[in-house]
Design a protein around this motif. Structure first.
Motif, PDB file in Angstrom:
ATOM      1  N   SER A  82      13.050   8.687  -3.046  1.00 26.47           N
ATOM      2  CA  SER A  82      11.816   9.331  -2.850  1.00 26.47           C
ATOM      3  C   SER A  82      10.598   8.522  -2.446  1.00 26.47           C
ATOM      4  CB  SER A  82      11.394  10.221  -3.951  1.00 26.47           C
ATOM      5  OG  SER A  82      11.415   9.487  -5.044  1.00 26.47           O
ATOM      6  N   LEU A  83       9.356   8.962  -1.914  1.00 28.48           N
ATOM      7  CA  LEU A  83       8.456   8.324  -1.596  1.00 28.48           C
ATOM      8  C   LEU A  83       7.163   9.188  -2.674  1.00 28.48           C
ATOM      9  CD1 LEU A  83       8.521   8.381   2.338  1.00 28.48           C
ATOM     10  CD2 LEU A  83       9.272   6.687   0.752  1.00 28.48           C
ATOM     11  N   LEU A 140       5.649  12.401  -8.950  1.00 25.84           N
ATOM     12  CA  LEU A 140       4.859  12.217  -7.948  1.00 25.84           C
ATOM     13  C   LEU A 140       5.306  12.081  -6.509  1.00 25.84           C
ATOM     14  CD1 LEU A 140       1.879  10.081  -9.495  1.00 25.84           C
ATOM     15  CD2 LEU A 140       2.369  12.564  -9.767  1.00 25.84           C
ATOM     16  N   ALA A 141       6.615  12.101  -6.577  1.00 24.10           N
ATOM     17  CA  ALA A 141       7.442  11.630  -5.537  1.00 24.10           C
ATOM     18  C   ALA A 141       8.021  12.838  -4.615  1.00 24.10           C
ATOM     19  CB  ALA A 141       8.415  10.756  -5.832  1.00 24.10           C
ATOM     20  N   GLN A 142       8.109  12.579  -3.507  1.00 25.56           N
ATOM     21  CA  GLN A 142       8.778  13.484  -2.387  1.00 25.56           C
ATOM     22  C   GLN A 142      10.010  13.011  -2.253  1.00 25.56           C
ATOM     23  OE1 GLN A 142       6.369  14.143   1.042  1.00 25.56           O
ATOM     24  NE2 GLN A 142       8.048  14.532   2.110  1.00 25.56           N
ATOM     25  N   ASP A 143      11.007  14.041  -2.188  1.00 26.61           N
ATOM     26  CA  ASP A 143      12.484  13.541  -1.924  1.00 26.61           C
ATOM     27  C   ASP A 143      12.637  13.027  -0.316  1.00 26.61           C
ATOM     28  OD1 ASP A 143      13.313  13.816  -4.474  1.00 26.61           O
ATOM     29  OD2 ASP A 143      14.235  15.949  -4.163  1.00 26.61           O
ATOM     30  N   ARG A 181       0.880  -1.309   0.104  1.00 33.74           N
ATOM     31  CA  ARG A 181      -0.074   0.089  -0.107  1.00 33.74           C
ATOM     32  C   ARG A 181       0.833   1.335  -0.150  1.00 33.74           C
ATOM     33  NH1 ARG A 181      -2.282  -0.280   5.112  1.00 33.74           N
ATOM     34  NH2 ARG A 181      -3.579   1.468   4.540  1.00 33.74           N
ATOM     35  N   ALA A 182       2.176   1.059  -0.479  1.00 30.34           N
ATOM     36  CA  ALA A 182       2.896   2.340  -0.445  1.00 30.34           C
ATOM     37  C   ALA A 182       4.183   2.034  -1.833  1.00 30.34           C
ATOM     38  CB  ALA A 182       3.629   2.484   0.746  1.00 30.34           C
ATOM     39  N   LEU A 183       4.474   3.131  -2.317  1.00 30.32           N
ATOM     40  CA  LEU A 183       5.486   3.073  -3.299  1.00 30.32           C
ATOM     41  C   LEU A 183       6.649   3.919  -2.930  1.00 30.32           C
ATOM     42  CD1 LEU A 183       3.055   3.939  -6.356  1.00 30.32           C
ATOM     43  CD2 LEU A 183       4.043   1.562  -5.695  1.00 30.32           C
ATOM     44  N   VAL A 184       7.868   3.191  -3.063  1.00 30.34           N
ATOM     45  CA  VAL A 184       9.289   3.805  -2.627  1.00 30.34           C
ATOM     46  C   VAL A 184       9.997   3.904  -4.060  1.00 30.34           C
ATOM     47  CG1 VAL A 184      11.359   3.695  -1.661  1.00 30.34           C
ATOM     48  CG2 VAL A 184       9.257   2.959  -0.262  1.00 30.34           C
ATOM     49  N   VAL A 185      10.216   4.887  -4.572  1.00 31.53           N
ATOM     50  CA  VAL A 185      11.200   5.468  -5.685  1.00 31.53           C
ATOM     51  C   VAL A 185      12.767   4.980  -5.358  1.00 31.53           C
ATOM     52  CG1 VAL A 185      11.773   6.799  -7.529  1.00 31.53           C
ATOM     53  CG2 VAL A 185       9.450   7.043  -6.619  1.00 31.53           C
ATOM     54  N   VAL A 186      13.350   4.178  -6.113  1.00 28.08           N
ATOM     55  CA  VAL A 186      14.687   3.566  -5.850  1.00 28.08           C
ATOM     56  C   VAL A 186      15.384   3.945  -6.977  1.00 28.08           C
ATOM     57  CG1 VAL A 186      14.045   1.934  -4.208  1.00 28.08           C
ATOM     58  CG2 VAL A 186      14.264   1.412  -6.823  1.00 28.08           C
ATOM     59  N   ASP A 187      16.726   4.074  -7.053  1.00 29.90           N
ATOM     60  CA  ASP A 187      17.616   4.390  -8.165  1.00 29.90           C
ATOM     61  C   ASP A 187      18.134   2.998  -8.739  1.00 29.90           C
ATOM     62  OD1 ASP A 187      19.471   3.468  -6.343  1.00 29.90           O
ATOM     63  OD2 ASP A 187      20.403   5.261  -5.895  1.00 29.90           O
ATOM     64  N   ALA A 188      18.860   3.095  -9.777  1.00 36.48           N
ATOM     65  CA  ALA A 188      19.278   1.955 -10.209  1.00 36.48           C
ATOM     66  C   ALA A 188      20.117   0.921  -9.455  1.00 36.48           C
ATOM     67  CB  ALA A 188      20.318   2.394 -11.447  1.00 36.48           C
ATOM     68  N   THR A 215       3.847  13.639   5.280  1.00 31.47           N
ATOM     69  CA  THR A 215       2.719  12.594   5.294  1.00 31.47           C
ATOM     70  C   THR A 215       3.187  11.317   5.368  1.00 31.47           C
ATOM     71  OG1 THR A 215       2.785  12.634   3.008  1.00 31.47           O
ATOM     72  CG2 THR A 215       1.005  14.238   4.135  1.00 31.47           C
ATOM     73  N   GLU A 216       4.237  10.750   4.821  1.00 31.65           N
ATOM     74  CA  GLU A 216       4.716   9.627   4.703  1.00 31.65           C
ATOM     75  C   GLU A 216       6.376   9.530   5.138  1.00 31.65           C
ATOM     76  OE1 GLU A 216       1.642   9.855   2.045  1.00 31.65           O
ATOM     77  OE2 GLU A 216       3.575  10.701   1.659  1.00 31.65           O
ATOM     78  N   TYR A 217       6.588   8.453   5.711  1.00 35.55           N
ATOM     79  CA  TYR A 217       8.019   8.336   6.241  1.00 35.55           C
ATOM     80  C   TYR A 217       8.719   7.087   5.774  1.00 35.55           C
ATOM     81  CZ  TYR A 217       6.874  12.343   9.114  1.00 35.55           C
ATOM     82  OH  TYR A 217       6.468  13.671   9.669  1.00 35.55           O
ATOM     83  N   LEU A 218      10.041   7.016   5.350  1.00 39.04           N
ATOM     84  CA  LEU A 218      10.672   5.570   5.172  1.00 39.04           C
ATOM     85  C   LEU A 218      11.047   4.830   6.137  1.00 39.04           C
ATOM     86  CD1 LEU A 218      11.512   3.852   2.837  1.00 39.04           C
ATOM     87  CD2 LEU A 218      13.715   4.969   2.977  1.00 39.04           C
ATOM     88  N   VAL A 219      10.706   3.831   6.719  1.00 36.10           N
ATOM     89  CA  VAL A 219      10.976   3.049   7.948  1.00 36.10           C
ATOM     90  C   VAL A 219      12.044   2.054   7.516  1.00 36.10           C
ATOM     91  CG1 VAL A 219       9.996   1.738   9.662  1.00 36.10           C
ATOM     92  CG2 VAL A 219       8.485   3.352   8.803  1.00 36.10           C
ATOM     93  N   VAL A 220      13.103   2.196   8.135  1.00 38.23           N
ATOM     94  CA  VAL A 220      14.449   1.281   7.745  1.00 38.23           C
ATOM     95  C   VAL A 220      14.683   0.522   8.959  1.00 38.23           C
ATOM     96  CG1 VAL A 220      15.239   2.931   6.175  1.00 38.23           C
ATOM     97  CG2 VAL A 220      15.899   2.998   8.379  1.00 38.23           C
ATOM     98  N   GLU A 221      15.281  -0.576   8.851  1.00 45.35           N
ATOM     99  CA  GLU A 221      15.761  -1.572  10.142  1.00 45.35           C
ATOM    100  C   GLU A 221      16.994  -0.704  10.466  1.00 45.35           C
ATOM    101  OE1 GLU A 221      14.167  -3.913  11.292  1.00 45.35           O
ATOM    102  OE2 GLU A 221      13.018  -4.938   9.970  1.00 45.35           O
ATOM    103  N   GLU A 222      17.545  -1.231  11.641  1.00 50.78           N
ATOM    104  CA  GLU A 222      18.864  -0.762  12.164  1.00 50.78           C
ATOM    105  C   GLU A 222      20.015  -1.021  11.044  1.00 50.78           C
ATOM    106  OE1 GLU A 222      19.526  -2.602  15.817  1.00 50.78           O
ATOM    107  OE2 GLU A 222      17.893  -1.449  16.863  1.00 50.78           O
ATOM    108  N   THR A 223      20.107  -2.122  10.161  1.00 52.36           N
ATOM    109  CA  THR A 223      20.988  -2.464   9.161  1.00 52.36           C
ATOM    110  C   THR A 223      20.796  -1.639   8.283  1.00 52.36           C
ATOM    111  OG1 THR A 223      19.308  -4.073   8.077  1.00 52.36           O
ATOM    112  CG2 THR A 223      20.894  -4.978   9.735  1.00 52.36           C
ATOM    113  N   GLY A 224      19.945  -0.687   7.906  1.00 51.26           N
ATOM    114  CA  GLY A 224      19.395   0.283   6.817  1.00 51.26           C
ATOM    115  C   GLY A 224      18.662  -0.363   5.735  1.00 51.26           C
TER     116      GLY A 224
END
Length: 517
Positions: A433-434, A456-459, A420-427, A485-494
């Motif tokens: 961005s989200l 449509l993404a926010q850096d 239910r969310a989209l994360v934009v990633v590089d190559a 409005t949205e936040y990227l949630v990461v593990e301690e490993t990144g």
């Protein structure tokens, strides 16, 4: 409250974290079933890309969240039935356009939701979650002693006029030769009295800072002042000290004014001022030592009960109910004592203007104490339930996509993966961005096959990366530090864990507050 997200972007409300109450009650602004357009869409495919579902709900307010010791209203609106699944990770694809039948790997331990659409908000604005007691600063900023802002509320000017009028009449009777200047002396007394109140509050502030408790502000109000300490003391002993230092400083000031009174003529202007300040500080100390919340004596009682039972909530409940009983006693007892002459005035048999004023004063004081006791109970319940807010359990599953991926294809992958969310990633698969839900809603359905998600993404800024281990006040502090409005949630490993929606946190917060303690 803030009305824009990080870097000035709008902050929408979002859908609920999981299932919704009622058959058609999904998230604010969610879309329904996912589009099924292939990776190389054509105009003929646009109809297939149309998501169907509920209309946006842009009116859900965010809880006004701070943890002030004196206020704690919580908005009452819908909450999700449960949070997002608790475990799992997503890895970004290595290539810009993976086959449509190869969705991003679902996070381990996180159940699939093929029947749950990728939802997004229809509102372009929103608010970062905030604790219920947080208030906008009000009044005139007087300074920042010890780095804590001191504000004078507009109501202070009303009470200053009242004190000037009442005390000026008394000075005129004691020193009739002053004439109209007696009211100027009375105005000086009003300012000096509230300076004493400020010293009382600074004592609380210094003790809080000594215990490494953040203080949001000090505010001088109609009936005194308040130090807004953002966190409660860790031990009952510290809580007792924190509450006691205020009345102690008022007693010290009363003693200093008494010593000054010994050195001057009691019938002079300095003598009258010093006597008035001595008596007023004694009254402030005695009143604040009454054993009921929200007074300092109530916090001392709470600390004692906390120490005995080992439960801070038990101490709060006991002190709050004593505070409410105290409010009833003030409402009934203060006018009776005044009318009987027990407080030093002449006894009155008939009902006059003075009696009415005494009853009005008693009613205002009783209302303040009663309301403060109720607010203390709400604050205690807030702190009790805050640990239930955990980033890991509220996070939405996310699908990583490249910036040039068509929106229709990205939505198709999200639904296929139960995300239910989209994360934009590089190559290299690094998140950059989200994709904002409000931006998705703003794209017409027939345009989605030709709109890249990158537009449509926010850096992602540093503040928009939050740890999956955050919970309670730490989580709210992290979100309030960087409103979005949205936040990227990461593990301690990144490693990417998912995306956290501010609206999901808000709804979980309201749901937790609705449960009995």
């Amino acid at each position: 409250m803030d009305v824009s997200g990080g870097r000035g972007q709008p902050r929408p409300g979002n859908d609920e974290s999981a299932e919704h109450t009622g058959p058609e009650a999904p998230a604010p602004g969610g879309t329904g079933d996912a589009p099924t357009a292939p990776s190389a869409p054509t105009p003929a495919d646009a109809k297939d890309a149309r998501p169907e579902g509920p209309t946006p709900d842009a009116d859900a307010p965010a809880p006004d969240s701070g943890t002030s010791q004196d206020t704690g209203a919580v908005p009452d609106h819908g909450a999700p039935d449960h949070g997002a699944p608790a475990h799992g990770r997503d890895r970004a694809p290595e290539h810009p356009e993976p086959p449509a039948d190869r969705p991003a790997r679902a996070p381990a331990g996180r159940p699939e939701h093929p029947d749950h659409p990728f939802a997004h908000s229809g509102s372009g604005k929103g608010q970062a979650p905030q604790r219920p007691e947080e208030r906008r600063r009000g009044g005139l900023l007087m300074g920042r002693p010890f780095g804590v802002p001191v504000y004078v509320a507009p109501s202070w000017f009303l009470v200053a006029i009242l004190i000037t009028w009442v005390f000026g009449g008394q000075i005129d009777r004691v020193l009739p030769e002053l004439g109209a200047a007696s009211y100027l002396v009375s105005l000086f007394f009003a300012v000096a009295f509230y300076a004493s109140v400020l010293v009382h509050e600074l004592a609380h502030t210094l003790a809080a800072l000594r215990f490494k408790l953040p203080v949001r502000r000090i505010q001088l109000q109609f009936f005194g002042g308040v130090s807004e300490i953002e966190k409660e003391a860790e031990t009952p002993g510290r809580e007792f000290v924190l509450a006691f230092v205020g009345p102690l400083l008022s007693l010290v000031l009363a003693g200093l004014f008494y010593l000054g009174l010994l050195a001057v003529d009691p019938g002079s202007v300095p003598g009258v001022l010093l006597a008035g300040l001595m008596v007023s500080n004694l009254i402030v100390a005695a009143f604040n030592l009454l054993p009921g919340l929200p007074l300092d004596g109530g916090r001392m009682l709470r600390a004692v009960v906390w120490a005995i039972t080992g439960k801070p909530m038990t101490g709060t409940v006991a002190a709050a109910w004593v505070g409410r009983a105290l409010a009833v006693c003030v409402l009934i007892g203060l006018p009776l004592l005044t009318q009987s002459g027990a407080l030093g005035s002449d006894a009155v048999d008939n009902v006059g203007m003075d009696t009415v004023l005494d009853a009005l004063l008693a009613a205002i004081l009783a209302a303040i104490i009663w309301t403060g006791a109720g607010n203390s109970l709400r604050m205690a319940r807030l702190r009790e339930h805050l640990p239930e807010l955990r980033a890991r359990t509220l996070t939405r599953r996310a699908v990583p996509v490249e910036s040039d991926t068509p929106l229709s294809e990205a939505l198709r992958r999200a639904n296929a993966a139960g995300a239910r969310a989209l994360v934009v990633v590089d190559a290299d698969g690094v998140p950059v961005s989200l994709v904002r839900e409000a931006a998705i809603v703003g794209v017409p359905e027939h345009r989605r096959p030709w709109v890249p998600v990158g537009t449509l993404a926010q850096d992602i800024t540093d503040g928009m990366r939050v740890s999956a281990e955050l919970a309670g006040e730490e989580l709210l502090d992290a979100l309030r530090a960087t409103p979005a409005t949205e936040y990227l949630v990461v593990e301690e490993t990144g490693e990417i864990y998912g995306v956290l929606s501010a609206a999901d946190v808000e709804r979980a917060f309201v749901k937790a507050m609705a449960r009995p303690s």
